[in-house]
Design a protein around this motif. Structure first.
Motif: not given
Length: 281
Positions: A79-86
Motif C-alpha cells: 500500500x501507499x503510506x496514506x492508503x495503509x493509514x486509512x
C-alpha cells in the motif's frame, strides 16, 4: 558473535519466571499494561496472503496499536503510506511505529512514515557490520543524524536490539556504548525484552541505569532452554514484573512479537492478548 544456543545458558539467575503472576495480581501491585500492540512481523506470512483480512483478525482479537515491518512488498505491505493509514484507521487501529532500514532509501522512508502519521521510526538492525567500539561509535553518529532528520519530519527515531549488541569489545558492552553516545532527545530505544533476558541481562537494570529511555518494548517470551520465541507464560519472561517497572522505562507503547510457532500464528497472538488481559484483572 554469540552462538544463540550457548548464550541462553548465561541467563541463569536473570531468567525471569512467570510463576508469581497470580500472587502479584491478587496483591493489587501489578501496574496495568497499556493498550496491547503487535509487531506485524509476527504475522508476516498471513499478511503476504491477505493484508486486510489479517489486520481485521488482529482488530477482532483486540489489538489496537500496530508496528509495521519491512516486507517484500515494502514498508506498508504493497500500500501507499496514506492508503495503509486509512486501512488501519477503518479498523479502529493506530499505526504507532515502523521497522525500517537505515539505507540509501532513508529520505523516502522518512517522508513516507510522516505521511502515515506514525510517531516512531525504528531502525530494525545495525546499519553496518563489525563488533568493534569504533564501528559502534560510527553507528551512534549515524543514529544521531537520523534522529535529527526524523525530528524535522515530526517523527522520533529509534533503534531495536537483537542479541549481538550485548557482546563485549574491550570489556565494554556494545549496547551500553550506543546508549552513552546517542542524544536521548534524538534517539529512542525499543527494547526487545526477550533478547535482553536471553543474553543474560536484566531489562529492569537498564530501566534503572537509563531511566525513561525505553518508550517502546517488544514483548517477547522465549523458551528457557533455546533461543526460540513462544507464547506468553510458556517461556522465561516475567511480564508482570516488567510492567511494574514500566514507569522507569518511560513506556509509551509495547508490541507483542512472536517469531516461531508450533501451531496457528493467529491462535498464538490470541493467546498472548488474552494472557495480557488477565494481568489487568
Amino acid at each position: 558473535m554469540i552462538n544463540r544456543r550457548d548464550f541462553l545458558k548465561q541467563a541463569g539467575s536473570l531468567t525471569l519466571g512467570a510463576a508469581a503472576l497470580p500472587l502479584l495480581a491478587q496483591a493489587g501491585s501489578l501496574a496495568k499494561p497499556k493498550s496491547a500492540g503487535i509487531q506485524l512481523y509476527t504475522v508476516r506470512k498471513e499478511l503476504e496472503a491477505d493484508v486486510k483480512g489479517t489486520l481485521k483478525k488482529l482488530a477482532t482479537i483486540g489489538y489496537k496499536e500496530l508496528e509495521s515491518a519491512r516486507s517484500a512488498k515494502g514498508n506498508y505491505y504493497g500500500f501507499a503510506p496514506k492508503e495503509f493509514k486509512k486501512v488501519i484507521q477503518d479498523l479502529g487501529m493506530n499505526l504507532r511505529s515502523g521497522h525500517v532500514h537505515l539505507d540509501k532509501d532513508w529520505q523516502k522512508t522518512v517522508a513516507d512514515a510522516a505521511e502515515t502519521g506514525q510517531t516512531y521510526l525504528i531502525c530494525s538492525s545495525l546499519p553496518t557490520e563489525g563488533q568493534t567500539i569504533s564501528n559502534y561509535q560510527k553507528v551512534a553518529e549515524q543514529f544521531n543524524k537520523a534522529g535529527e532528520e526524523c525530528k524535522k519530519a515530526g517523527l522520533q527515531f529509534g533503534y531495536h536490539n537483537h542479541e549481538y549488541e550485548f557482546e563485549k569489545a574491550e570489556g565494554k558492552v556494545l549496547y551500553d556504548l550506543l546508549l552513552a553516545e546517542t542524544d536521548p532527545k534524538l534517539v529512542a530505544w525499543e527494547l526487545d525484552l526477550g533478547w535482553v533476558v536471553a543474553t543474560g541481562h536484566d531489562p529492569i537494570d537498564y530501566f534503572t541505569r537509563y531511566p525513561r529511555r525505553f518508550p517502546l518494548w517488544h514483548l517477547k517470551d522465549m523458551k528457557k532452554n533455546e533461543p526460540v520465541s513462544t507464547e506468553f507464560g510458556k517461556g522465561g519472561l516475567d511480564i508482570a514484573k516488567l510492567f511494574q517497572n514500566a514507569d522507569k522505562s518511560g513506556l509509551k507503547y509495547y508490541f507483542v512479537e512472536q517469531e516461531e510457532y508450533s501451531g496457528d500464528p493467529i491462535e498464538s497472538v490470541k493467546h498472548n492478548f488474552n494472557y495480557l488481559q488477565k494481568l489487568k484483572a
